[in-house]
Write a protein that holds these residues in place. Sequence first.
Motif, PDB file in Angstrom:
ATOM      1  N   TRP A 103       0.845  -1.202   0.000  1.00 33.52           N
ATOM      2  CA  TRP A 103       0.000   0.000   0.000  1.00 33.52           C
ATOM      3  C   TRP A 103       0.884   1.259   0.000  1.00 33.52           C
ATOM      4  O   TRP A 103       0.639   2.206  -0.742  1.00 33.52           O
ATOM      5  CB  TRP A 103      -0.908  -0.010   1.227  1.00 33.52           C
TER       6      TRP A 103
ATOM      7  N   TRP B 199       3.780   1.626  -1.155  1.00 34.48           N
ATOM      8  CA  TRP B 199       4.411   1.770  -2.467  1.00 34.48           C
ATOM      9  C   TRP B 199       3.404   2.132  -3.558  1.00 34.48           C
ATOM     10  O   TRP B 199       3.595   3.093  -4.304  1.00 34.48           O
ATOM     11  CB  TRP B 199       5.136   0.482  -2.795  1.00 34.48           C
ATOM     12  N   LEU B 200       2.312   1.377  -3.652  1.00 42.60           N
ATOM     13  CA  LEU B 200       1.380   1.527  -4.767  1.00 42.60           C
ATOM     14  C   LEU B 200       0.379   2.672  -4.607  1.00 42.60           C
ATOM     15  O   LEU B 200       0.003   3.297  -5.590  1.00 42.60           O
ATOM     16  CB  LEU B 200       0.632   0.209  -4.996  1.00 42.60           C
ATOM     17  N   VAL B 201      -0.063   2.944  -3.395  1.00 46.35           N
ATOM     18  CA  VAL B 201      -1.079   3.966  -3.173  1.00 46.35           C
ATOM     19  C   VAL B 201      -0.440   5.295  -2.734  1.00 46.35           C
ATOM     20  O   VAL B 201      -0.819   6.352  -3.208  1.00 46.35           O
ATOM     21  CB  VAL B 201      -2.123   3.496  -2.138  1.00 46.35           C
ATOM     22  N   GLU B 202       0.538   5.203  -1.831  1.00 47.17           N
ATOM     23  CA  GLU B 202       1.146   6.422  -1.304  1.00 47.17           C
ATOM     24  C   GLU B 202       2.409   6.841  -2.064  1.00 47.17           C
ATOM     25  O   GLU B 202       3.017   7.855  -1.728  1.00 47.17           O
ATOM     26  CB  GLU B 202       1.441   6.249   0.177  1.00 47.17           C
ATOM     27  N   SER B 203       2.800   6.042  -3.042  1.00 53.09           N
ATOM     28  CA  SER B 203       3.963   6.351  -3.904  1.00 53.09           C
ATOM     29  C   SER B 203       5.256   6.565  -3.119  1.00 53.09           C
ATOM     30  O   SER B 203       6.058   7.429  -3.448  1.00 53.09           O
ATOM     31  CB  SER B 203       3.672   7.574  -4.774  1.00 53.09           C
ATOM     32  N   ARG B 204       5.439   5.753  -2.096  1.00 50.79           N
ATOM     33  CA  ARG B 204       6.686   5.781  -1.312  1.00 50.79           C
ATOM     34  C   ARG B 204       7.301   4.393  -1.375  1.00 50.79           C
ATOM     35  O   ARG B 204       6.688   3.422  -0.943  1.00 50.79           O
ATOM     36  CB  ARG B 204       6.420   6.183   0.128  1.00 50.79           C
ATOM     37  N   VAL B 205       8.483   4.308  -1.888  1.00 48.94           N
ATOM     38  CA  VAL B 205       9.137   3.022  -2.083  1.00 48.94           C
ATOM     39  C   VAL B 205       9.650   2.484  -0.748  1.00 48.94           C
ATOM     40  O   VAL B 205      10.384   3.184  -0.038  1.00 48.94           O
ATOM     41  CB  VAL B 205      10.299   3.152  -3.093  1.00 48.94           C
TER      42      VAL B 205
END
Length: 106
Positions: free
Chosen positions: A73, A75-81
């Motif tokens: 989540w 990574w994919l939703v909040e764009s934080r690796v």
Amino acid sequence: MTYIIFAFAALFEIAGCFAFWAWLKLEKPVWWLAPGMVSLALFAWALTLVPSEAAGRTFAAYGGIYILASLLWLWLVESRVPDRYDIGGALICLAGASLILFAPRG
């Protein structure tokens, strides 16, 4: 099949909790809570589908899957690796969840 149920449960739980997060922290409208509560109810229902004789053991094993899903989540939703510590920690937790869930018991 258990991991698939856990994956759906995690999606429902994270989406439901995110609805509350979005309302309180991101100033989304209060109506975000309605689908969030439905999602949390679906999460609880999904966990009852896991073939286990003990709720506590099911919840403990689910915890590892929840951690992995939370990082996805992130990574994919909040764009934080996720960083290497996130990934390493998730792998350790998944190993523990598997041990809890699939250990031979007499």
